[in-house]
Write an enzyme that holds these catalytic residues in place. Structure first.
Site, PDB file in Angstrom:
ATOM      1  N   LYS A  87       0.857  -1.196   0.000  1.00  0.00           N
ATOM      2  CA  LYS A  87       0.000   0.000   0.000  1.00  0.00           C
ATOM      3  C   LYS A  87       0.888   1.240   0.000  1.00  0.00           C
ATOM      4  O   LYS A  87       1.741   1.415   0.873  1.00  0.00           O
ATOM      5  CB  LYS A  87      -0.888  -0.046   1.251  1.00  0.00           C
ATOM      6  CG  LYS A  87      -2.106   0.837   1.192  1.00  0.00           C
ATOM      7  CD  LYS A  87      -2.983   0.549   2.409  1.00  0.00           C
ATOM      8  CE  LYS A  87      -4.192   1.433   2.467  1.00  0.00           C
ATOM      9  NZ  LYS A  87      -4.943   1.214   3.714  1.00  0.00           N
TER      10      LYS A  87
HETATM   11  O1  G3P Z   1      -8.518   2.338   4.597  1.00  0.00           O
HETATM   12  C1  G3P Z   1      -8.452   3.684   4.940  1.00  0.00           C
HETATM   13  C2  G3P Z   1      -9.272   3.920   6.147  1.00  0.00           C
HETATM   14  O2  G3P Z   1      -8.772   3.158   7.193  1.00  0.00           O
HETATM   15  C3  G3P Z   1      -9.386   5.318   6.583  1.00  0.00           C
HETATM   16  O3  G3P Z   1     -10.525   5.335   7.363  1.00  0.00           O
HETATM   17  O4  G3P Z   1     -12.091   6.165   9.026  1.00  0.00           O
HETATM   18  O5  G3P Z   1      -9.647   6.756   9.187  1.00  0.00           O
HETATM   19  O6  G3P Z   1     -11.093   7.761   7.426  1.00  0.00           O
HETATM   20  P1  G3P Z   1     -10.853   6.579   8.303  1.00  0.00           P
END
Ligand code: G3P
Length: 217
Positions: A87
């Site tokens: 990633k």
């Molecule tokens: O995969 C990306 C994700 O983990 C980000 O999520 O909720 O931190 O915006 P968030």
């Protein structure tokens, strides 16, 4: 649409995998830190454990931001298991690294994508997955799902093979809307996956079926 779980929590990964509908896992440095996984050796070991638990693609994120660093780190991550996906953030050196790994036949996930232009670059570089962050776009009063629709339209029109991996999912409706918008993959917290089960008429109907079955026994 494939279902990935977006966590580094082993118990939640096991629970989702036991449902039989899990196609992979995504993680990021914040999710690893949330589980208290600290230090290079512990991080690599944690990824190894996840790869042993789930057969599908497991995204492991680099923390280097220069080309040489991303390549060196990505090679170490890719060597953990055949189902590791490297990633890589949407930055200039990241694009170069996506191209490098694509040429080497190593799967990649281009993360921190917030625009159609970024998604076009990721696809041109040969990324296996592109990760638009739906929830964070919604947080800024833009429509995250609209971006999925736009990328899906462009990729279909242009014949790009990169899969759209909808990330930063915050609720079950996001999953449904991403499926409608043409996402190839949705990576979700366990809670949002389990939320798809819920409907009061299911609960009411089941209670009635069970009561009727009992009454006639
Ligand atoms: O995969 C990306 C994700 O983990 C980000 O999520 O909720 O931190 O915006 P968030």
């Amino acid at each position: 649409m494939k279902f990935f779980i977006d966590t580094a929590n082993l118990a939640q990964i096991k629970e989702a995998n036991d449902l039989g509908i899990l196609d992979g896992v995504t993680t990021n440095p914040s999710l690893m830190a949330k589980e208290g996984v600290k230090g290079d050796a512990a991080v690599l070991n944690h990824y190894k454990t996840i790869c042993e638990l789930v057969e599908g693609d497991i995204s492991a994120e680099v923390v280097s931001t220069d080309y040489e660093g991303i390549i060196a780190e990505g090679k170490i991550l890719a060597a953990i298991a055949p189902n590791i996906v490297v990633k890589i953030p949407m930055i200039k050196d990241g694009i170069k690294a996506l191209k490098y790994f694509s040429d080497q036949g190593i799967k990649t996930n281009c993360t921190l994508v917030f625009s159609a232009g970024q998604a076009i670059l990721a696809a041109k570089a040969g990324a296996t997955y592109v990760s638009p962050f739906i929830g964070r776009i919604d947080d800024s009063s833009w429509d995250g799902v609209q971006l999925i629709e736009q990328i899906s339209h462009i990729y279909t029109l242009q014949g790009f093979g990169t899969e759209i991996l909808a990330a930063s999912i915050r609720n079950s409706l996001h999953i449904v809307r991403c499926a409608e918008a043409g996402a190839d993959v949705c990576t979700c917290p366990l809670e949002s996956i389990l939320g798809l089960l819920k409907h009061p008429l299911t609960d009411i109907g089941l209670a009635k079926f069970l009561a009727d079955a009992k009454a006639f026994q």
